[in-house]
Design a protein around this motif. Structure first.
Motif, mmCIF file in Angstrom:
data_model
loop_
_atom_site.group_PDB
_atom_site.id
_atom_site.type_symbol
_atom_site.label_atom_id
_atom_site.label_comp_id
_atom_site.label_asym_id
_atom_site.label_seq_id
_atom_site.Cartn_x
_atom_site.Cartn_y
_atom_site.Cartn_z
ATOM 1 N N VAL A 108 0.864 -1.181 0.000
ATOM 2 C CA VAL A 108 0.000 0.000 0.000
ATOM 3 C C VAL A 108 0.900 1.231 0.000
ATOM 4 O O VAL A 108 1.737 1.388 0.893
ATOM 5 C CB VAL A 108 -0.926 0.020 1.227
ATOM 6 N N VAL A 109 0.743 2.096 -0.997
ATOM 7 C CA VAL A 109 1.571 3.288 -1.132
ATOM 8 C C VAL A 109 0.728 4.512 -0.822
ATOM 9 O O VAL A 109 -0.226 4.821 -1.550
ATOM 10 C CB VAL A 109 2.164 3.406 -2.546
ATOM 11 N N LEU A 110 1.068 5.189 0.268
ATOM 12 C CA LEU A 110 0.396 6.441 0.641
ATOM 13 C C LEU A 110 1.421 7.559 0.532
ATOM 14 O O LEU A 110 2.282 7.716 1.406
ATOM 15 C CB LEU A 110 -0.173 6.359 2.054
ATOM 16 N N THR A 145 1.077 -7.557 4.499
ATOM 17 C CA THR A 145 0.973 -6.236 3.876
ATOM 18 C C THR A 145 2.062 -5.295 4.363
ATOM 19 O O THR A 145 2.387 -5.263 5.548
ATOM 20 C CB THR A 145 -0.402 -5.604 4.172
ATOM 21 N N ALA A 146 2.628 -4.516 3.428
ATOM 22 C CA ALA A 146 3.558 -3.435 3.757
ATOM 23 C C ALA A 146 2.955 -2.115 3.311
ATOM 24 O O ALA A 146 2.443 -1.998 2.193
ATOM 25 C CB ALA A 146 4.904 -3.651 3.064
ATOM 26 N N VAL A 147 3.002 -1.115 4.197
ATOM 27 C CA VAL A 147 2.518 0.232 3.902
ATOM 28 C C VAL A 147 3.722 1.160 3.789
ATOM 29 O O VAL A 147 4.551 1.217 4.703
ATOM 30 C CB VAL A 147 1.559 0.743 4.986
ATOM 31 N N VAL A 155 12.850 13.567 1.897
ATOM 32 C CA VAL A 155 11.492 13.608 2.427
ATOM 33 C C VAL A 155 11.321 12.407 3.363
ATOM 34 O O VAL A 155 12.065 11.426 3.274
ATOM 35 C CB VAL A 155 10.436 13.570 1.299
ATOM 36 N N PRO A 156 10.364 12.461 4.285
ATOM 37 C CA PRO A 156 10.158 11.321 5.186
ATOM 38 C C PRO A 156 9.664 10.082 4.439
ATOM 39 O O PRO A 156 8.893 10.176 3.487
ATOM 40 C CB PRO A 156 9.080 11.821 6.159
ATOM 41 N N MET A 157 10.124 8.930 4.878
ATOM 42 C CA MET A 157 9.595 7.636 4.453
ATOM 43 C C MET A 157 9.556 6.726 5.669
ATOM 44 O O MET A 157 10.597 6.462 6.281
ATOM 45 C CB MET A 157 10.453 7.005 3.365
ATOM 46 N N THR A 158 8.365 6.294 6.036
ATOM 47 C CA THR A 158 8.187 5.342 7.125
ATOM 48 C C THR A 158 7.550 4.084 6.549
ATOM 49 O O THR A 158 6.519 4.162 5.870
ATOM 50 C CB THR A 158 7.297 5.917 8.236
ATOM 51 N N ILE A 159 8.177 2.943 6.790
ATOM 52 C CA ILE A 159 7.673 1.668 6.276
ATOM 53 C C ILE A 159 6.988 0.935 7.418
ATOM 54 O O ILE A 159 7.615 0.579 8.422
ATOM 55 C CB ILE A 159 8.802 0.817 5.683
#
Length: 645
Positions: free
Chosen positions: A57-59, A372-374, A413-417
């Motif tokens: 899931v890519v937000l 699932t990975a977001v 930019v922020p990236m949180t997995i």
């Protein structure tokens, strides 16, 4: 979203008020992790592999830089970065400051900072060929405003519960549309006019659409299940709308419905101006029916990529698919303007409400959560400062230069997995950008993206190193409540208060694929990277800057007058070297495997290395020499204990 900020529609304002009321009624949900998510984290997981990732899931939200959000977070490359390029935290006499301490804040909510310039010209002005010293001139003094834990507690809670990437860069130092082109297709190619797509030209109703293939189309051709979740108001953030295949399809659906607006963007902008909800629903349904009459595979493309649900339906549709275990293999979430986190139409707390509800929906079905990975990231940095020199390509690198300037990378930019395999408050410092999201999807689905440049594939990772597929016994975490502020107005912060203080606690630092060193011998700079992936060194001397992509060794001939050179690199690498002209720096030998350092033949490991992080400061006839970075042996360690001077 367009470079010129849009106002929030009446619907968006109504939608936000409803979300804020919901958050307040559930113990300020926007500053808590959902109980369902905490329970999922506590359950742990069995050992597995990449094959266990069945859903991604890519937000992608809007317009926040890494320092602006996480410069004070413990363990990351933030405001206490001892490897920062010298002087970068001082931009024309202005240093980073907490937005809450701004001289002009008064009673204004810290949540509602205004948007700053964020286009190709001012992005490159801030970048200044990699010197990164043009921020205030390009963006204004408000560029240095930053948040801390008190302001964005929900975002901090996610980052310290899961895995945050402090080497994740936007793809291009410019606005929304080009960066979302990279997310949806792996590249931002050319406008129909022949110029490079580095602006938001595609938002114009007369734009015919880009002609290179999107990754969604590649998935579709391969039979991989995918979907875009969006509403009537999608803030022009679904860039599939601006590719020829989808744009033509959208126009056909609008025409088949006998509707005005020309394309889907124009139709929904017109629709949202209508005051009668029943009329809005009827008109939207006519367009959906128009797409159905087109028939065949085009109707399916519309359903997956262009269908927009009515306001407030995004989360409920996502939850329905989670509950029925029908979540697609790849999901792109496109928020409304009010939920987008953009500083001209949204706020961190509004966006938190959406993220909270999506994660609660996902974690409420343990079977789906377990596979699932977001990926929670941001398209670009708006006008807000970040101090890390982005990796830039060699001049003339194919597909990576336009009008005498590099296409990217842009600023961090922020990236949180967020996933069962990224629990533990870990920090990944490998270099990534938006094409890394596509490359992770390639690994999960087996479907290639043909558009990613060779240079980006060499320099940027595929995010897989951030995942741990070993067994986990779970982790129990507390939750922290907080208030939801009311909206009064947006404002540009004026410098005030003291420099933000980064938290001193440490986290788990994941391994990176770099083994870096630099030394000057007889007026020649020797760059070395014995790691498994090329690294980009920024080399600063005599007022100039060069960027070298290196795996193995590279010699850089310095000028005969050069007596000072600064070298930056990924994973907190910095050498600040002063030496006699045509002379040599100290003989510093880094043994990454054993995590030992020798200086002029003398072992200094005991006094210079802590948990693999080293800091060596020497004084000689020409002045100070300073070395810092990580001795990388492929094992996790604690994040750097070293603090900036």
């Amino acid at each position: 979203m367009a470079t010129t900020p849009k106002s929030v529609s009446a619907h968006s304002r109504r939608h936000f008020l409803g979300l804020a009321a919901t958050a307040t009624g559930t113990a300020a949900a926007a500053t808590l992790l959902p109980p369902s998510l905490l329970d999922a984290v506590a359950r742990g997981r069995p050992a597995g592999s990449l094959r266990d990732v069945e859903h991604v899931v890519v937000l992608m939200q809007e317009n926040r830089s890494f320092d602006h959000y996480f410069g004070t977070l413990r363990g990351v490359r933030g405001f206490a970065d001892n490897s920062a390029k010298p002087g970068v935290f001082d931009q024309d006499g202005v240093r980073p400051f907490l937005a809450r301490d701004a001289a002009n804040r008064g009673d204004l909510s810290v949540e509602y900072l205004a948007s700053l310039p964020h286009s190709w010209p001012d992005g490159h002005q801030a970048l200044n060929e990699g010197h990164c010293d043009g921020w205030v001139g390009a963006k204004g003094t408000a560029t240095m405003a930053a948040y801390d834990r008190r302001d964005i507690a929900f975002q901090f809670a996610l980052a310290e519960t899961f895995t945050v990437c402090d080497g994740y860069f936007s793809s291009c130092p410019t606005s929304t549309s080009p960066n979302r082109n990279f997310l949806f297709s792996g590249a931002s190619g050319f406008e129909p006019s022949g110029t490079r797509a580095v602006g938001n030209d595609a938002y114009e109703s007369t734009h015919p659409g880009y002609t290179w293939k999107t990754y969604a189309e590649s998935l579709h051709e391969a039979g991989v299940d995918w979907r875009v979740y969006q509403e009537w108001d999608n803030y022009t953030d679904n860039n599939l709308d601006f590719f020829a295949t989808f744009r033509t399809l959208g126009r056909a659906a609008v025409e088949a419905a006998g509707e005005r607006g020309g394309d889907l963007t124009g139709f929904y902008e017109d629709l949202l101006e209508a005051s009668d909800v029943d009329e809005q629903r009827q008109r939207a349904q006519r367009v959906h029916d128009g797409a159905a009459r087109i028939g065949g595979g085009l109707t399916d493309l519309y359903r997956r990529g262009l269908y927009r649900g009515e306001p407030g339906s995004l989360v409920s549709r996502f939850r329905r698919d989670v509950e029925s275990d029908e979540l697609p293999t790849v999901s792109w979430i496109v928020a409304s303007s009010a939920d987008s986190e953009h500083p001209s139409a949204s706020s961190p707390i509004q966006s938190s409400t959406l993220t909270y509800r999506l994660l609660d929906a996902l974690a409420s079905n343990p079977r789906v959560w377990a596979k699932t990975a977001v990926l929670l990231t941001f398209d670009e940095f708006d006008g807000y400062f970040d101090h890390v020199v982005p990796p830039l390509p060699p001049e003339g690198e194919p597909d990576e230069w336009w009008d005498g300037k590099p296409m990217g990378l842009g600023f961090r930019v922020p990236m949180t997995i967020i996933s069962p395999w990224t629990v533990g408050g870990r920090v990944s410092s490998e270099v990534f950008d938006h094409t890394s999201v596509v490359r992770l999807l390639e690994r999960v689905t087996g479907v290639d993206c043909p558009n990613i440049s060779k240079w980006r594939r060499r320099v940027c990772g595929d995010l897989l190193s951030a995942f741990d597929f070993g067994r986990s016994d779970g982790l129990r975490l507390p939750a922290r409540p907080g208030p939801v502020p009311s909206f009064e107005k947006r404002w540009e912060a004026k410098p005030g208060g003291s420099h933000p203080v980064q938290e001193t606690e440490r986290a788990v630092a994941l391994p990176t694929p770099y083994r870096l060193s630099a030394v000057v011998v007889d007026g020649v700079l020797h760059l070395r990277n014995d790691g498994s992936r090329p690294a980009v060194f920024g080399v600063f001397y005599d007022g100039r800057v060069e960027h070298h992509t290196v795996r193995g060794r590279r010699r850089v001939q310095l000028a005969s007058i050069t007596d000072h050179v600064v070298v930056t690199g990924p994973d907190r690498f910095l050498c600040d070297l002063r030496f006699p002209r045509n002379g040599s720096s100290a003989d510093v030998t880094l043994d990454h495997t054993s995590r030992r350092i020798r200086v002029d033949g003398r072992d200094v490991t005991a006094t210079a290395v802590t948990d693999g992080w080293y800091e060596v400061s020497l004084t000689g006839p020409a002045g100070r020499q300073y070395y810092t970075g990580r001795l990388e042996n492929g094992r996790p360690t604690a994040t750097s204990p070293l603090r900036a001077d």
